[in-house]
Design a protein around this motif. Sequence first.
Motif, mmCIF file in Angstrom:
data_model
loop_
_atom_site.group_PDB
_atom_site.id
_atom_site.type_symbol
_atom_site.label_atom_id
_atom_site.label_comp_id
_atom_site.label_asym_id
_atom_site.label_seq_id
_atom_site.Cartn_x
_atom_site.Cartn_y
_atom_site.Cartn_z
ATOM 1 N N THR A 16 0.832 -1.255 -0.025
ATOM 2 C CA THR A 16 -0.064 0.205 -0.073
ATOM 3 C C THR A 16 0.953 1.381 0.032
ATOM 4 O O THR A 16 0.664 2.320 -0.712
ATOM 5 N N PHE A 17 1.986 1.294 0.703
ATOM 6 C CA PHE A 17 2.871 2.215 1.129
ATOM 7 C C PHE A 17 3.478 2.730 -0.418
ATOM 8 O O PHE A 17 3.638 3.753 -0.806
ATOM 9 N N PHE A 18 4.247 1.827 -0.852
ATOM 10 C CA PHE A 18 4.956 1.630 -2.120
ATOM 11 C C PHE A 18 4.095 2.083 -3.200
ATOM 12 O O PHE A 18 4.439 3.009 -4.157
ATOM 13 N N ASP A 19 2.956 1.791 -3.235
ATOM 14 C CA ASP A 19 1.921 2.028 -4.361
ATOM 15 C C ASP A 19 1.348 3.317 -4.183
ATOM 16 O O ASP A 19 1.435 4.233 -5.280
ATOM 17 N N SER A 20 1.248 3.732 -3.036
ATOM 18 C CA SER A 20 0.850 5.346 -2.801
ATOM 19 C C SER A 20 1.624 6.186 -3.148
ATOM 20 O O SER A 20 1.762 7.347 -3.474
ATOM 21 N N ALA A 21 3.086 5.883 -2.704
ATOM 22 C CA ALA A 21 4.164 6.736 -2.798
ATOM 23 C C ALA A 21 4.854 6.716 -4.352
ATOM 24 O O ALA A 21 5.732 7.340 -4.934
ATOM 25 N N GLY A 22 4.129 5.886 -5.469
ATOM 26 C CA GLY A 22 4.416 5.856 -6.993
ATOM 27 C C GLY A 22 5.653 4.957 -7.050
ATOM 28 O O GLY A 22 6.204 4.959 -8.150
ATOM 29 N N TRP A 23 6.018 4.106 -6.103
ATOM 30 C CA TRP A 23 7.233 3.234 -6.373
ATOM 31 C C TRP A 23 6.797 1.984 -6.809
ATOM 32 O O TRP A 23 5.755 1.576 -6.585
ATOM 33 N N ASP A 24 7.774 1.401 -7.574
ATOM 34 C CA ASP A 24 7.538 0.139 -8.119
ATOM 35 C C ASP A 24 7.603 -1.052 -6.968
ATOM 36 O O ASP A 24 8.516 -1.095 -6.349
ATOM 37 N N LYS A 25 6.361 -1.787 -6.907
ATOM 38 C CA LYS A 25 6.376 -2.762 -5.722
ATOM 39 C C LYS A 25 6.437 -4.257 -6.512
ATOM 40 O O LYS A 25 6.069 -5.080 -5.726
ATOM 41 N N GLU A 26 6.907 -4.109 -7.672
ATOM 42 C CA GLU A 26 6.819 -5.591 -8.499
ATOM 43 C C GLU A 26 7.504 -6.617 -7.525
ATOM 44 O O GLU A 26 7.279 -7.761 -7.536
ATOM 45 N N ASN A 27 8.612 -6.345 -7.016
ATOM 46 C CA ASN A 27 9.335 -7.294 -6.250
ATOM 47 C C ASN A 27 9.411 -6.866 -4.889
ATOM 48 O O ASN A 27 10.550 -6.793 -4.193
ATOM 49 N N ILE A 28 8.250 -6.968 -4.232
ATOM 50 C CA ILE A 28 8.166 -6.583 -2.984
ATOM 51 C C ILE A 28 8.969 -7.441 -1.739
ATOM 52 O O ILE A 28 9.241 -7.096 -0.637
ATOM 53 N N GLU A 29 9.329 -8.727 -2.174
ATOM 54 C CA GLU A 29 9.884 -9.517 -1.147
ATOM 55 C C GLU A 29 11.193 -8.962 -1.392
ATOM 56 O O GLU A 29 11.744 -9.177 -0.134
ATOM 57 N N ASN A 30 11.978 -8.878 -2.086
ATOM 58 C CA ASN A 30 13.524 -8.324 -2.133
ATOM 59 C C ASN A 30 13.427 -6.835 -1.321
ATOM 60 O O ASN A 30 14.524 -6.524 -0.709
ATOM 61 N N LEU A 31 12.230 -6.067 -1.654
ATOM 62 C CA LEU A 31 12.225 -4.636 -0.781
ATOM 63 C C LEU A 31 12.147 -5.066 0.548
ATOM 64 O O LEU A 31 12.794 -4.305 1.438
ATOM 65 N N ARG A 32 11.329 -6.122 1.051
ATOM 66 C CA ARG A 32 11.341 -6.411 2.500
ATOM 67 C C ARG A 32 12.590 -6.791 2.934
ATOM 68 O O ARG A 32 13.017 -6.616 3.961
ATOM 69 N N LYS A 33 13.378 -7.771 2.216
ATOM 70 C CA LYS A 33 14.453 -8.395 2.582
ATOM 71 C C LYS A 33 15.532 -7.192 2.878
ATOM 72 O O LYS A 33 16.231 -7.050 3.604
ATOM 73 N N GLY A 34 15.462 -6.203 2.046
ATOM 74 C CA GLY A 34 16.337 -4.912 1.845
ATOM 75 C C GLY A 34 16.358 -3.945 3.189
ATOM 76 O O GLY A 34 17.080 -3.537 3.738
ATOM 77 N N LEU A 35 14.890 -4.093 3.448
ATOM 78 C CA LEU A 35 14.561 -3.137 4.676
ATOM 79 C C LEU A 35 14.786 -3.833 5.845
ATOM 80 O O LEU A 35 15.370 -3.162 6.939
ATOM 81 N N LYS A 36 14.931 -5.169 5.843
ATOM 82 C CA LYS A 36 15.229 -5.977 7.269
ATOM 83 C C LYS A 36 16.558 -5.771 7.498
ATOM 84 O O LYS A 36 17.182 -5.916 8.574
ATOM 85 N N LYS A 37 17.550 -5.638 6.427
ATOM 86 C CA LYS A 37 18.940 -5.557 6.654
ATOM 87 C C LYS A 37 19.404 -4.326 6.706
ATOM 88 O O LYS A 37 20.698 -4.092 6.437
ATOM 89 N N SER A 38 18.785 -3.138 6.891
ATOM 90 C CA SER A 38 18.988 -2.004 6.803
ATOM 91 C C SER A 38 18.649 -1.095 8.185
ATOM 92 O O SER A 38 17.783 -1.605 8.798
ATOM 93 N N HIS A 39 19.131 0.040 8.151
ATOM 94 C CA HIS A 39 18.650 0.991 9.250
ATOM 95 C C HIS A 39 17.436 1.662 8.977
ATOM 96 O O HIS A 39 17.728 2.439 7.902
ATOM 97 N N VAL A 40 16.357 1.489 9.343
ATOM 98 C CA VAL A 40 15.121 2.256 8.837
ATOM 99 C C VAL A 40 14.287 2.993 9.780
ATOM 100 O O VAL A 40 14.353 2.612 11.148
ATOM 101 N N ILE A 41 14.005 4.098 9.475
ATOM 102 C CA ILE A 41 13.076 5.077 10.357
ATOM 103 C C ILE A 41 11.839 5.149 9.586
ATOM 104 O O ILE A 41 11.918 5.641 8.524
ATOM 105 N N ALA A 42 10.971 5.089 10.131
ATOM 106 C CA ALA A 42 9.620 5.119 9.744
ATOM 107 C C ALA A 42 8.768 6.215 10.325
ATOM 108 O O ALA A 42 8.792 6.283 11.516
#
Length: 131
Positions: A16-42
């Motif tokens: 929902t977030f990536f779609d609303s922000a206009g980002w490609d969410k095609e490979n959401i699983e890779n995006l999730r993996k990247g977020l888990k291995k990064s420092h994120v502030i939401a």
Amino acid sequence: MEMVVNPKLNRSELITFFDSAGWDKENIENLRKGLKKSHVIAAFEEGKLVGLVRAISDYATTAYIQDLLVLPEYEDSQLGADLIRHSVRYFDSLNHIAVLSARADDKTDRFFRYLGFDKEQDIGYGAYVLK
């Protein structure tokens, strides 16, 4: 507005977030993996994800701010700047904090210069990308 460091973000919330922000969410699983291995502030407003910043780092010398996403309705607020400032404060003891931006336009340039960043050619660095 609530800022959360390394939040647990579920798949549907990210889609929902990536779609609303206009980002490609095609490979959401890779995006999730990247977020888990990064420092994120939401940033959340009334429980809704409205912005996030993601950085990667060795936590000793350098941090790279990789992604900054803010929902369109928050783009003219200070949310993006606040997210970047939170990241910079977190990595303040490091020698270098760099931004890797997918956009290279005047608006992006003004935004990061406003926050105190210099463009790499101004300081003698180069950026190289494979792929």
